[in-house]
Structure formats: structure tokens, C-alpha cells
Design a protein around this motif. Structure first.
Motif, PDB file in Angstrom:
ATOM      1  N   GLN A   1       0.467  -1.083  -0.162  1.00 30.84           N
ATOM      2  CA  GLN A   1      -0.039   0.502   0.359  1.00 30.84           C
ATOM      3  C   GLN A   1       1.255   1.166   0.031  1.00 30.84           C
ATOM      4  OE1 GLN A   1      -2.752  -0.749   3.324  1.00 30.84           O
ATOM      5  NE2 GLN A   1      -4.550  -0.342   2.238  1.00 30.84           N
ATOM      6  N   GLY A   2       2.221   1.223   0.556  1.00 26.46           N
ATOM      7  CA  GLY A   2       2.135   2.246   1.130  1.00 26.46           C
ATOM      8  C   GLY A   2       3.294   2.731  -0.600  1.00 26.46           C
ATOM      9  N   TRP A   3       3.616   1.336  -1.037  1.00 22.90           N
ATOM     10  CA  TRP A   3       4.932   1.357  -2.026  1.00 22.90           C
ATOM     11  C   TRP A   3       3.816   2.515  -3.614  1.00 22.90           C
ATOM     12  CZ3 TRP A   3       6.858  -3.810  -2.107  1.00 22.90           C
ATOM     13  CH2 TRP A   3       8.063  -4.357  -1.485  1.00 22.90           C
ATOM     14  N   LEU A   4       1.965   1.958  -3.190  1.00 21.19           N
ATOM     15  CA  LEU A   4       1.835   2.384  -4.623  1.00 21.19           C
ATOM     16  C   LEU A   4       1.174   3.502  -4.318  1.00 21.19           C
ATOM     17  CD1 LEU A   4      -0.511  -1.019  -5.447  1.00 21.19           C
ATOM     18  CD2 LEU A   4       1.235   0.272  -6.694  1.00 21.19           C
ATOM     19  N   LYS A   5       1.546   4.506  -2.777  1.00 17.92           N
ATOM     20  CA  LYS A   5       0.971   6.041  -2.701  1.00 17.92           C
ATOM     21  C   LYS A   5       2.511   6.711  -3.945  1.00 17.92           C
ATOM     22  CE  LYS A   5      -0.652   5.470   1.463  1.00 17.92           C
ATOM     23  NZ  LYS A   5      -0.010   6.043   3.281  1.00 17.92           N
ATOM     24  N   ASP A   6       3.285   5.954  -4.837  1.00 17.88           N
ATOM     25  CA  ASP A   6       4.438   6.830  -5.243  1.00 17.88           C
ATOM     26  C   ASP A   6       4.139   6.215  -6.623  1.00 17.88           C
ATOM     27  OD1 ASP A   6       6.601   6.492  -6.825  1.00 17.88           O
ATOM     28  OD2 ASP A   6       7.285   7.830  -5.148  1.00 17.88           O
ATOM     29  N   LYS A   7       4.285   7.840  -7.503  1.00 15.92           N
ATOM     30  CA  LYS A   7       3.034   7.329  -8.584  1.00 15.92           C
ATOM     31  C   LYS A   7       3.921   7.189  -9.552  1.00 15.92           C
ATOM     32  CE  LYS A   7       0.215  11.888  -8.878  1.00 15.92           C
ATOM     33  NZ  LYS A   7       0.281  13.331  -8.957  1.00 15.92           N
ATOM     34  N   ALA A   8       4.961   7.172  -9.150  1.00 13.55           N
ATOM     35  CA  ALA A   8       5.721   6.065 -10.500  1.00 13.55           C
ATOM     36  C   ALA A   8       5.882   4.590 -10.252  1.00 13.55           C
ATOM     37  CB  ALA A   8       7.840   6.139 -10.941  1.00 13.55           C
ATOM     38  N   ASN A   9       6.203   4.452  -9.049  1.00 17.44           N
ATOM     39  CA  ASN A   9       5.288   2.598  -8.637  1.00 17.44           C
ATOM     40  C   ASN A   9       4.397   2.342  -9.095  1.00 17.44           C
ATOM     41  OD1 ASN A   9       8.065   1.911  -7.193  1.00 17.44           O
ATOM     42  ND2 ASN A   9       6.879   3.104  -5.353  1.00 17.44           N
ATOM     43  N   ALA A  10       2.715   3.070  -9.381  1.00 11.79           N
ATOM     44  CA  ALA A  10       1.383   2.408  -9.475  1.00 11.79           C
ATOM     45  C   ALA A  10       1.076   2.367 -10.952  1.00 11.79           C
ATOM     46  CB  ALA A  10       0.697   3.889  -8.890  1.00 11.79           C
ATOM     47  N   ALA A  11       2.783   3.279 -11.755  1.00 19.35           N
ATOM     48  CA  ALA A  11       2.175   3.175 -13.267  1.00 19.35           C
ATOM     49  C   ALA A  11       3.317   2.305 -13.655  1.00 19.35           C
ATOM     50  CB  ALA A  11       2.521   4.347 -13.944  1.00 19.35           C
ATOM     51  N   ALA A  12       3.944   1.270 -13.100  1.00 17.45           N
ATOM     52  CA  ALA A  12       4.801   0.339 -13.310  1.00 17.45           C
ATOM     53  C   ALA A  12       4.579  -1.246 -12.633  1.00 17.45           C
ATOM     54  CB  ALA A  12       6.508   0.634 -13.037  1.00 17.45           C
ATOM     55  N   PHE A  13       3.446  -0.662 -11.710  1.00 18.82           N
ATOM     56  CA  PHE A  13       3.090  -2.643 -10.668  1.00 18.82           C
ATOM     57  C   PHE A  13       2.265  -2.492 -10.625  1.00 18.82           C
ATOM     58  CE2 PHE A  13       7.288  -0.998  -8.450  1.00 18.82           C
ATOM     59  CZ  PHE A  13       8.310  -1.521  -9.623  1.00 18.82           C
ATOM     60  N   VAL A  14       1.184  -3.545 -10.469  1.00 16.84           N
ATOM     61  CA  VAL A  14      -0.663  -3.974 -10.822  1.00 16.84           C
ATOM     62  C   VAL A  14      -0.230  -4.405  -9.126  1.00 16.84           C
ATOM     63  CG1 VAL A  14       0.225  -6.014 -11.804  1.00 16.84           C
ATOM     64  CG2 VAL A  14      -2.399  -4.738 -11.735  1.00 16.84           C
ATOM     65  N   LEU A  15      -1.703  -4.698  -8.652  1.00 15.13           N
ATOM     66  CA  LEU A  15      -1.743  -5.262  -6.837  1.00 15.13           C
ATOM     67  C   LEU A  15      -2.754  -6.450  -6.974  1.00 15.13           C
ATOM     68  CD1 LEU A  15      -1.365  -5.574  -4.156  1.00 15.13           C
ATOM     69  CD2 LEU A  15      -3.595  -4.170  -3.769  1.00 15.13           C
ATOM     70  N   GLY A  16      -1.852  -7.310  -7.132  1.00 15.05           N
ATOM     71  CA  GLY A  16      -2.169  -8.718  -7.271  1.00 15.05           C
ATOM     72  C   GLY A  16      -3.536  -9.077  -6.015  1.00 15.05           C
ATOM     73  N   GLU A  17      -3.448 -10.357  -5.864  1.00 16.62           N
ATOM     74  CA  GLU A  17      -3.817 -11.226  -4.734  1.00 16.62           C
ATOM     75  C   GLU A  17      -3.734 -10.591  -4.206  1.00 16.62           C
ATOM     76  OE1 GLU A  17      -3.656 -15.593  -4.897  1.00 16.62           O
ATOM     77  OE2 GLU A  17      -1.826 -15.510  -6.299  1.00 16.62           O
ATOM     78  N   ASN A  18      -4.008 -10.374  -2.694  1.00 14.59           N
ATOM     79  CA  ASN A  18      -4.314 -11.126  -0.946  1.00 14.59           C
ATOM     80  C   ASN A  18      -4.665 -11.848  -0.576  1.00 14.59           C
ATOM     81  OD1 ASN A  18      -4.226  -7.778  -1.507  1.00 14.59           O
ATOM     82  ND2 ASN A  18      -4.970  -7.954   0.603  1.00 14.59           N
ATOM     83  N   VAL A  19      -3.293 -12.539   0.174  1.00 22.05           N
ATOM     84  CA  VAL A  19      -3.564 -13.635   1.157  1.00 22.05           C
ATOM     85  C   VAL A  19      -3.403 -13.754   1.800  1.00 22.05           C
ATOM     86  CG1 VAL A  19      -1.885 -16.128   1.068  1.00 22.05           C
ATOM     87  CG2 VAL A  19      -1.522 -14.789  -1.532  1.00 22.05           C
ATOM     88  N   ASP A  20      -4.227 -13.992   2.602  1.00 20.20           N
ATOM     89  CA  ASP A  20      -5.282 -13.906   4.103  1.00 20.20           C
ATOM     90  C   ASP A  20      -3.969 -15.309   4.896  1.00 20.20           C
ATOM     91  OD1 ASP A  20      -5.621 -13.828   6.181  1.00 20.20           O
ATOM     92  OD2 ASP A  20      -8.191 -14.045   5.649  1.00 20.20           O
ATOM     93  N   THR A  21      -3.203 -15.169   5.674  1.00 16.20           N
ATOM     94  CA  THR A  21      -2.243 -16.380   6.222  1.00 16.20           C
ATOM     95  C   THR A  21      -2.341 -16.224   7.609  1.00 16.20           C
ATOM     96  OG1 THR A  21      -0.621 -14.649   5.912  1.00 16.20           O
ATOM     97  CG2 THR A  21      -0.367 -16.172   4.405  1.00 16.20           C
ATOM     98  N   GLY A  22      -3.827 -15.674   8.170  1.00 19.29           N
ATOM     99  CA  GLY A  22      -3.727 -15.459   9.808  1.00 19.29           C
ATOM    100  C   GLY A  22      -2.756 -15.224  10.069  1.00 19.29           C
ATOM    101  N   GLU A  23      -2.288 -13.708  10.000  1.00 21.46           N
ATOM    102  CA  GLU A  23      -0.998 -13.335  10.474  1.00 21.46           C
ATOM    103  C   GLU A  23      -1.075 -12.540  11.465  1.00 21.46           C
ATOM    104  OE1 GLU A  23       2.728 -12.596   8.816  1.00 21.46           O
ATOM    105  OE2 GLU A  23       2.125 -14.032   6.274  1.00 21.46           O
TER     106      GLU A  23
END
Length: 275
Positions: free
Chosen positions: A207-229
Motif C-alpha cells: 500500500q505504501g509503495w503504491l502511493k508513489d505515482k511512479a510505482n503505481a504506473a509500473a506495478f499492479v497489485l495482485g491477489e491478497n493472501v490471508d495467512t492469518g498473521e
């Protein structure tokens, strides 16, 4: 807790988050050495609550304008406030957190590093009550065209993770041999430079990374994995007084609204189920 100390918690969270990045150096003085905080809590340095962490790991702890700030830092500031001392932060290798080495050596009073509570780690350290519910997330380069671990595996692409973390452990449990990076910054750089096509790491970090516009333009958020951590702060085995003080600070912060304010400042809206 005195009434005066309680009133301090009503101030803006940013005012509480003031722990500077301090490294052990310089000449000894009469004030150095072990001491005791309020309530008979032992501390490794008089007047200080010394926290071992591993930088950077935003939004939990990272350096900004010469100070270490973040979600974990703000919560431990509350513990230090209750104990009548100041938080002091040491940047240390993450691999030592599982063994409790810095706690056993008397270098630190506690460890705060966005650390998942596991049975393996419980063998070496005592944990506070959980203070954060965590999930893992997949972040991939848009060029890769993948969003899930299944797609990464099917296309035999390279997956990255931070070394010695539950993200790395989860990737291995799913049959991957992930490229291990020493820090979260190194994980992001590995993705940015094409060393890996996707990474698995804690969702708040993504979430923190994707607040940067350059990161948001280059990367895509995929699945969330609930590991119960669940994250916890760790102390040396048998340090029950400090562990109890940390537990109390967490409970008080959740009861009086301080936890929610800290969460919203450093992470985002608090999920209703956790309020």
C-alpha cells in the motif's frame, strides 16, 4: 498512568512520533548503563526504552527527515511515555529477530519490526498481545501480465520476497524458490530492475509503495493472501514486566481511540471489524 500522561495521548499523533534514529556510539558517561523505568521495569539504558528494528519497513518504521517514524514507532512511543522514558531506536539485521540475539545480549529492551508472531519465534522470545492483523500481497510488474502466484508459477517467472520473513516462508510453502532480498527497499528495487517479475510481501508495505505515482504506473497489485498473521512486539524470555507494560499500552490505545488515530495516520482507514 498519571492524568498528565494520559492527556498527552490526546495530542496529534505526529507529535508523539518523535523517536530519532540513534546508533550506539560515543564516549561512556555516568548516565549510561542499565536502569529501571516506572513500575520497576528494567531497561538496558537509564531513561531510555531501547528498541531494535530493521530499516526501512514503511509504514511500520522508516527514516524521514532524520527521524525514524511509523506505525510501530508511534505505538512504542506510548509504552515509553507510560514508563517515563524516551524511546531509542537501533537499526539491526532482521535475521537476528527470530533468535532474540539482541535482546539476550542486553543491546535492546524490545524488538519492533512488523514481526509476525510464530511458534518458532516463541521458542526464543516472548511476544506482546497482537497489535496488527496482517495479510500478504502479490505485487507484479505490469509488463509481466500476472496477478496471482498461480500465474507466476505457471509461466515460470521469478518471484521475490524479503529474507527471513513469513512472506518468504509462504512462498516456499507454495513450491517457490523465491529470490531473497535483505530489505523491503531491496525487494522493491529487485522488482523495479527486473530481477524478479513479482514479489510477495506484507500488504501494508505494498500500500505504501503504491502511493508513489511512479510505482503505481509500473506495478499492479495482485491477489491478497490471508495467512492469518498477527504482529507482535518481542521481549527477552521472562521479561514479564516489560511485556505487561507493552500489553497495557496497546489495550489503552485501543480503548481511548489513540490506536485508531495512529492506524489512520500511518496505514489508512481502520477496517471496521478491527475497531
Amino acid at each position: 498512568m498519571t492524568a498528565g500522561r494520559r492527556s498527552n495521548r490526546a495530542r496529534p499523533v505526529a507529535a508523539a512520533v518523535s523517536a530519532a534514529l540513534l546508533f550506539a556510539a560515543g564516549c561512556a558517561s555516568e548516565e549510561e548503563g542499565p536502569g529501571e523505568a516506572e513500575g520497576g521495569v528494567p531497561v538496558v539504558e537509564k531513561g531510555k526504552l531501547t528498541t531494535c528494528t530493521h530499516l526501512p519497513y514503511p509504514p511500520f518504521q522508516f527514516e524521514r527527515d532524520g527521524k525514524v517514524v511509523g506505525f510501530d514507532v508511534a505505538l512504542i512511543d506510548l509504552v515509553a511515555e507510560d514508563l517515563g522514558v524516551q524511546q531509542k531506536i537501533l537499526d539491526t539485521p532482521f535475521e537476528n529477530f527470530k533468535t532474540g540475539a539482541f535482546l539476550n545480549s542486553g543491546e535492546c529492551d524490545l524488538a519492533a519490526a512488523g514481526m509476525t508472531i510464530t511458534e518458532e519465534r516463541r521458542k526464543n522470545v516472548d511476544f506482546s498481545i497482537p497489535y496488527f492483523d496482517a495479510t500478504q500481497a502479490v505485487l507484479a510488474s505490469k509488463k509481466s501480465g500476472v496477478k496471482t502466484l498461480a500465474e507466476v508459477k505457471a509461466r515460470q517467472l521469478k518471484l521475490g520476497a524479503q529474507a527471513e520473513t513469513t512472506g518468504e516462508s509462504y512462498a516456499k510453502s507454495q513450491g517457490f524458490d523465491p529470490v531473497a532480498f535483505e530489505s523491503s527497499d531491496a525487494v522493491l528495487n529487485g522488482l523495479r530492475t527486473g530481477q524478479v517479475h513479482a514479489v510477495v510481501i506484507d500488504y501494508p508495505v505494498v500500500q505504501g509503495w503504491l502511493k508513489d505515482k511512479a510505482n503505481a504506473a509500473a506495478f499492479v497489485l495482485g491477489e491478497n493472501v490471508d495467512t492469518g498473521e498477527e504482529y507482535g512486539f518481542s521481549v527477552k524470555k521472562g521479561n514479564d514486566r516489560l511485556r505487561a507494560a507493552i500489553d497495557k499500552a496497546i489495550r489503552d490505545a485501543k480503548a481511548d481511540g489513540t490506536y485508531q488515530r495512529i492506524y489512520e495516520e500511518w496505514i489508512g482507514p481502520l477496517p471496521k471489524a478491527r475497531q
